[in-house]
Design an enzyme around this catalytic site. Sequence first.
Site, short mmCIF file in Angstrom:
data_model
loop_
_atom_site.label_atom_id
_atom_site.label_comp_id
_atom_site.label_asym_id
_atom_site.label_seq_id
_atom_site.Cartn_x
_atom_site.Cartn_y
_atom_site.Cartn_z
N SER A 56 0.77 -1.47 0.00
CA SER A 56 0.06 0.01 0.09
C SER A 56 0.82 1.18 0.20
O SER A 56 2.15 1.36 0.36
CB SER A 56 -1.04 0.08 1.12
N ASP A 76 -3.82 1.37 -2.57
CA ASP A 76 -3.25 2.55 -3.02
C ASP A 76 -4.62 3.73 -3.16
O ASP A 76 -5.42 3.91 -4.08
CB ASP A 76 -2.72 2.61 -4.63
N SER A 133 -1.82 -3.94 -3.01
CA SER A 133 -1.41 -2.67 -2.55
C SER A 133 -2.60 -1.68 -2.54
O SER A 133 -3.19 -1.59 -3.66
CB SER A 133 -0.62 -2.14 -3.69
#
Length: 347
Positions: A236, A276, A274
Amino acid sequence: MSHDGARARALGLAPGTGTPGPTNTIVDVPGVRVGQVTIHEGTRLHTGVTAIVPVAVDVPGGRMPAGLFVGNGYGKLVGATQLVELGEIETPIVLTGTLSAFRAADALVSYVLDKPGNEGVESLNPVVGETNDGYLSDIRSRPITEAHVLQALRTASTAPVEQGCVGAGTGTVALGFKGGIGSASRVVDLSEHGSCTVGVLTQTNFSGVLTVRGVPITPDEALSDAAESLAPQGNSCMLIVAVDAGLDSRQLTRVATRAVFGMARVGSDFAQGSGDYAIAFDGGERRGIPDAHLNPVFFAVQEAVAEAVLDSLFLATTTEGFNGHTKHAVPLGFVLEKCAAAGVFDR
């Protein structure tokens, strides 16, 4: 491994051609303060709190227009749905480690409810972002307390933002190297609409290949200990964007979108694990800027994100962490040599 950190701009490696503000951090945007608490406990704990405190929400009943863009929703962004629904924030924004996000949210609620003038508040939407620092820190111990969050909020200031292994970036890992907190700003010419400042703060903890002015820098070639340089994919990135252009929430969502796009410039692989996220808020007076005139802001936020990510790595230090894991800082000497060979220096 020794490491003397330096900002990308000082090395002649800042991305883009835009003009930074006086500190080249998010506090260049009027009315924005940042506070941080950093926790190191031997090799077991490397974590912390970063609080972004806009003056406009740090008063009773304060609200600001805001927008959110989710590049990938693998994360625990507290307060996301109401932010999108109403297009505003009503609290400061707190960043920390994943499993401490919920305690941080409770502490943020306490902070706001305890403010004089808020005695009648019965509903509140705390905004807390996170990245997973469990590679270097004992994340299951959930070490962040209310006291840590309140300290970060109460000590927030307009001093230049400390970067690298501090606050919510203390235990993060990015692009194969030690990550951290980064920040940058741009002064933007809006032609007949005057000028504004765009400021960015990043909590970097994502995978990909570090790319500096188009030059790839991999741990395998940059570090002597390639085995220790391996990092988990994903994990992240939080991007906080402050503007004083007087934009509305719809326009700020468009700005937040470009912030996530900026991650690509420095090599993000946008892995499935991840989370984001970008949050953009604006404390400026409304100017009625049409969408057709937003390109300078879009370009500025992508540049600032790229520079902030580089600074988060370039100012980080090698960290020996939990369960025998070590994450090395980017060896700047190697970066300089490779970029010099590619001819991408500003000097």
